[in-house]
Design a protein around this motif. Structure first.
Motif, PDB file in Angstrom:
ATOM      1  N   SER A 298     -13.743  14.886  13.063  1.00 24.48           N
ATOM      2  CA  SER A 298     -13.985  14.539  14.466  1.00 24.48           C
ATOM      3  C   SER A 298     -14.985  15.476  15.139  1.00 24.48           C
ATOM      4  O   SER A 298     -15.839  15.027  15.912  1.00 24.48           O
ATOM      5  CB  SER A 298     -12.660  14.559  15.237  1.00 24.48           C
ATOM      6  N   TRP A 299     -14.887  16.780  14.887  1.00 25.23           N
ATOM      7  CA  TRP A 299     -15.797  17.725  15.534  1.00 25.23           C
ATOM      8  C   TRP A 299     -17.235  17.503  15.065  1.00 25.23           C
ATOM      9  O   TRP A 299     -18.173  17.546  15.864  1.00 25.23           O
ATOM     10  CB  TRP A 299     -15.344  19.146  15.258  1.00 25.23           C
ATOM     11  N   LYS A 303     -20.411  16.369  17.562  1.00 33.29           N
ATOM     12  CA  LYS A 303     -21.711  17.039  17.632  1.00 33.29           C
ATOM     13  C   LYS A 303     -22.840  16.072  17.287  1.00 33.29           C
ATOM     14  O   LYS A 303     -23.903  16.098  17.926  1.00 33.29           O
ATOM     15  CB  LYS A 303     -21.725  18.244  16.681  1.00 33.29           C
TER      16      LYS A 303
END
Length: 340
Positions: A298-299, A303
């Motif tokens: 998810s991160w 980004k």
């Protein structure tokens, strides 16, 4: 069924590729030894290192350009010497998958097909989040592209040799600095009435490691500016790859999102607008976000989504600038004269 009668010449332009050859050549030499391809041509573009001698030592046929002229000139030279019916272009930083010849022959067996190109695989070499984003973005567009294209990609793509010679090969006079000469070649092939196919299974691993700095330089000066000028001077925006109608809508949302953020210092109470537009951008790019999340969590996907909005903004801004340049600043006549 694949047309097994078609012979394939692999063409790899190479400049200072000594450190890459031990990884990219063995799969191609293996195809040569098994009879899947007729020859592997490495065109050394006046490299100052041992590219030529190492390629020859590893089993490739080596040609050398008379002067350093870039990958387009190297490919043109190879086409003059190639023995195969089909030229399979593989970049020197791409490890081609071993089933490539099968997919090329399958595509070429279809009626009136002159060229086919594929995509990067889903495991690029560079492991920083930005490098993975760039390589996976390229794959994302090619994997979801319309099957019939009007452009071409020379990173891992094949063209019938007789068609390549008929249309004049890569235009290295207009594109003295390597940029979109493969895209422009696709336009000329399509104008002859022949078909260009996108084959998602024709894949290779990209070894290039991207940074934001080299990405911006490449995107703006080697891709967006020349491609926008090419489209505007010929037939306008097409529905290919990352210029599709859906991509244009996403670019418009990204532009509005940026404007809403810039307006916040002057209109503090407008904060729901950028939040709403970001939610809209998330929904419009949901398939992209889901794909990125599948490759890095998810991160990583978050980004990628944020930077992707910036990518949309500068790409769209460059296209608008090129429209102004073409219609209002006298470039229309210059481009017409060049094409004539």
């Amino acid at each position: 069924m694949p047309d097994q009668t078609l012979s394939i010449s692999v063409v790899m332009p190479a400049y200072k590729a000594e450190h890459l050859l031990p990884r990219v050549l063995p799969p191609l030499i293996g195809m040569l030894q098994s009879g899947k391809v007729q020859e592997v041509l490495v065109v050394d573009d006046q490299s100052p290192d041992e590219t030529a001698s190492l390629a020859k030592q590893m089993g490739a046929t080596v040609l050398t350009t008379p002067v350093n002229g870039g990958p387009g000139a190297a490919r043109n030279l190879a086409a003059e010497h190639a023995k195969g019916d089909v030229l399979w272009f593989v970049d020197s930083d791409v490890i081609a998958w071993p089933d490539g010849p099968d997919h090329i022959r399958m595509a070429m067996a279809e009626e009136n097909v002159a060229a086919v190109f594929g995509s990067y695989d889903d495991a690029p070499d560079g492991q920083t989040w930005f490098s993975r984003y760039k390589n996976l973005l390229h794959r994302y567009h090619h994997q979801r592209a319309r099957r019939e294209a009007r452009t071409f990609w020379a990173g891992c793509g094949a063209i019938r040799r007789d068609v390549f010679l008929e249309v004049g090969g890569f235009d290295v006079k207009t594109y003295k600095v390597p940029s979109i000469e493969d895209i422009e070649l696709g336009y000329r092939i399509a104008e002859t009435g022949r078909r260009i196919l996108v084959e998602p299974q024709l894949q290779g691993k990209h070894l290039k490691v991207w940074t934001m700095r080299n990405s911006l330089s490449t995107d703006i000066y080697c891709r967006a500016l020349p491609w926008a000028r090419l489209m505007i001077s010929r037939e306008g925006l097409t529905d290919d790859l990352n210029t599709s109608m859906a991509e244009r809508v996403r670019a418009a949302i990204a532009g509005l999102l940026l404007l809403s953020v810039l307006a916040l210092p002057f209109w503090p109470g407008s904060w729901p607008l950028p939040m709403g537009l970001f939610a809209l951008a998330f929904l419009a790019n949901f398939d992209f976000v889901r794909t990125m999340a599948g490759h890095g969590g998810s991160w990583f996907a978050f980004k990628c989504l944020l930077y992707h909005q910036f990518y949309y903004v500068y790409s769209a801004a460059i296209y608008v600038w090129c429209l102004i340049e073409y219609h209002l600043l006298g470039q229309k006549q210059k481009l017409r004269v060049r094409r004539g």
